[in-house]
Design an enzyme around this catalytic site. Structure first.
Site, PDB file in Angstrom:
ATOM      1  N   ASP A 220       0.824  -1.213   0.000  1.00 52.31           N
ATOM      2  CA  ASP A 220       0.000   0.000   0.000  1.00 52.31           C
ATOM      3  C   ASP A 220       0.856   1.260   0.000  1.00 52.31           C
ATOM      4  O   ASP A 220       2.063   1.219   0.244  1.00 52.31           O
ATOM      5  CB  ASP A 220      -0.884   0.040   1.250  1.00 52.31           C
ATOM      6  CG  ASP A 220      -2.108  -0.836   1.129  1.00 52.31           C
ATOM      7  OD1 ASP A 220      -2.406  -1.286   0.012  1.00 52.31           O
ATOM      8  OD2 ASP A 220      -2.763  -1.073   2.160  1.00 52.31           O
TER       9      ASP A 220
ATOM     10  N   TYR B 135       6.790  -9.947   7.251  1.00 50.22           N
ATOM     11  CA  TYR B 135       6.719  -8.501   7.448  1.00 50.22           C
ATOM     12  C   TYR B 135       7.253  -8.152   8.832  1.00 50.22           C
ATOM     13  O   TYR B 135       7.176  -8.951   9.771  1.00 50.22           O
ATOM     14  CB  TYR B 135       5.278  -8.004   7.364  1.00 50.22           C
ATOM     15  CG  TYR B 135       4.696  -7.942   5.979  1.00 50.22           C
ATOM     16  CD1 TYR B 135       4.697  -6.749   5.253  1.00 50.22           C
ATOM     17  CD2 TYR B 135       4.118  -9.062   5.389  1.00 50.22           C
ATOM     18  CE1 TYR B 135       4.143  -6.679   3.982  1.00 50.22           C
ATOM     19  CE2 TYR B 135       3.565  -9.002   4.117  1.00 50.22           C
ATOM     20  CZ  TYR B 135       3.585  -7.809   3.424  1.00 50.22           C
ATOM     21  OH  TYR B 135       3.039  -7.746   2.164  1.00 50.22           O
TER      22      TYR B 135
END
Length: 261
Positions: free
Chosen positions: A52, A110
Site C-alpha cells: 500500500d 513482514y
C-alpha cells in the site's frame, strides 16, 4: 526471451503504493521505466506483494520477461542509475520459465515498527508508528500466540479485500523491544489486504491495557472485523522477506542484520 527476478528495496513514503496508477507515482512505474531506459523494451513487472501507499520494503521480489542479455551486476547498476534514491535494486537473477514472483512464493514475512515513546521523532515519523502510551510487550507476546497456526482471520481482513478465503497459516509472530522501538515480526504463507496492520492495531490494544490477552482469541472466534482494533498506520510496515522453493535459487533477505533477534 528470458525471465529475470529482482530483489527490490524501497522507502514507500513518497509513493501511492506498488501498483501503477495513472496520476500518482508508484513503485511499479519507476521500475518499469528504469527497465525501459536500459533495454528499450516496454515490460510489465510482477511483484510478490502489492504494498500500500506508505509501506516500505527490504525484500520485495519481482519478475519480468526481456530479450536483453546483461550480467547480474549490469542489471543492478544499470537500473539503479535510473531509479530515485528511495528505490533500489539489490540483486538480479535469471529464473526458469515456471517462476512467478507472487504465485511461486511459499511464505511472506513482514516487520512492523512502533516508536513507543512519549516524544515523537522527527527522523522516524515516516518509518514507524509513533505511539505515546507505554506498551507491555510481554502481554502482546502472550496474546500473539493465539494467532499461530492455521486460522480464519476474518476479524483482521480489511474492507475491499478480494481474497476468496480468510484462512491463513501464521508460522511465527515475534515481538521485541529495541530501545524505544517495538518490532513485530510476523511470517505466514500469505496475508490478506491490510491483515498485518489490523493485527498490529489489535495487539496494541492489549499492550496498552485496554484488552486482555485472551481477547485476541475471541476476535479469531467471532470473525468480525468491527470488533478488532484500528488499522495501524502504513508508515511502520515493512515487507522484509519472500521465500520460494530452493530450486529457484532466490536470495534470502538480510533482515536479521537489522531488527530481528
Amino acid at each position: 526471451m528470458q525471465k529475470l527476478a529482482l530483489g527490490i528495496e524501497y522507502d514507500g513514503s513518497w509513493y501511492c503504493g506498488w501498483q501503477r496508477q495513472r496520476d500518482a507515482p508508484s513503485i511499479q512505474s519507476y521500475i518499469e521505466n528504469a527497465i525501459k531506459k536500459i533495454t528499450s523494451e516496454s515490460v510489465t513487472v510482477f511483484c510478490a506483494g502489492r504494498t500500500d501507499s506508505g509501506v516500505h520494503a527490504l525484500g520485495q521480489v519481482v519478475h519480468f520477461e526481456t530479450y536483453s542479455r546483461r550480467s547480474k551486476s549490469a542489471w543492478t547498476l544499470g537500473m539503479n542509475r535510473y531509479l530515485p534514491s528511495s528505490i533500489c535494486v539489490r540483486w538480479a537473477r535469471l529464473v526458469n520459465k515456471d517462476f512467478h514472483a507472487r504465485f511461486s512464493a511459499i511464505s511472506r514475512r513482514y516487520c512492523y515498527i512502533i516508536n513507543n515513546n512519549c516524544i515523537r521523532s522527527a527522523l522516524l515519523f515516516r518509518k514507524t508508528w509513533h505511539y505515546k502510551k507505554y506498551l507491555d510487550i510481554n502481554k502482546m507476546c502472550d496474546a500473539a500466540q493465539y494467532l499461530l497456526g492455521e486460522n480464519d482471520f476474518s476479524s483482521f481482513r480489511a474492507a475491499g479485500c478480494q481474497s476468496y478465503s480468510a484462512r491463513r497459516k501464521l508460522y511465527h509472530i515475534r515481538i521485541i523491544r529495541k530501545g524505544q522501538c517495538i518490532v513485530i515480526d510476523i511470517k505466514a504463507n500469505s496475508f490478506m489486504y491490510r491483515m498485518v496492520r489490523n493485527i498490529v492495531g489489535s495487539l496494541v490494544k492489549v499492550g496498552c491495557g485496554e484488552q486482555p490477552e485472551k481477547w485476541i482469541a475471541e476476535l479469531l472466534e467471532n470473525c468480525n472485523r468491527s470488533l478488532a482494533g484500528v488499522t495501524a498506520p502504513a508508515s511502520g510496515l515493512y515487507l522484509v522477506e519472500v521465500k520460494y522453493p530452493s530450486d529457484f535459487s532466490i536470495p534470502s533477505s538480510f533482515i536479521e542484520e537489522l531488527w530481528c533477534a
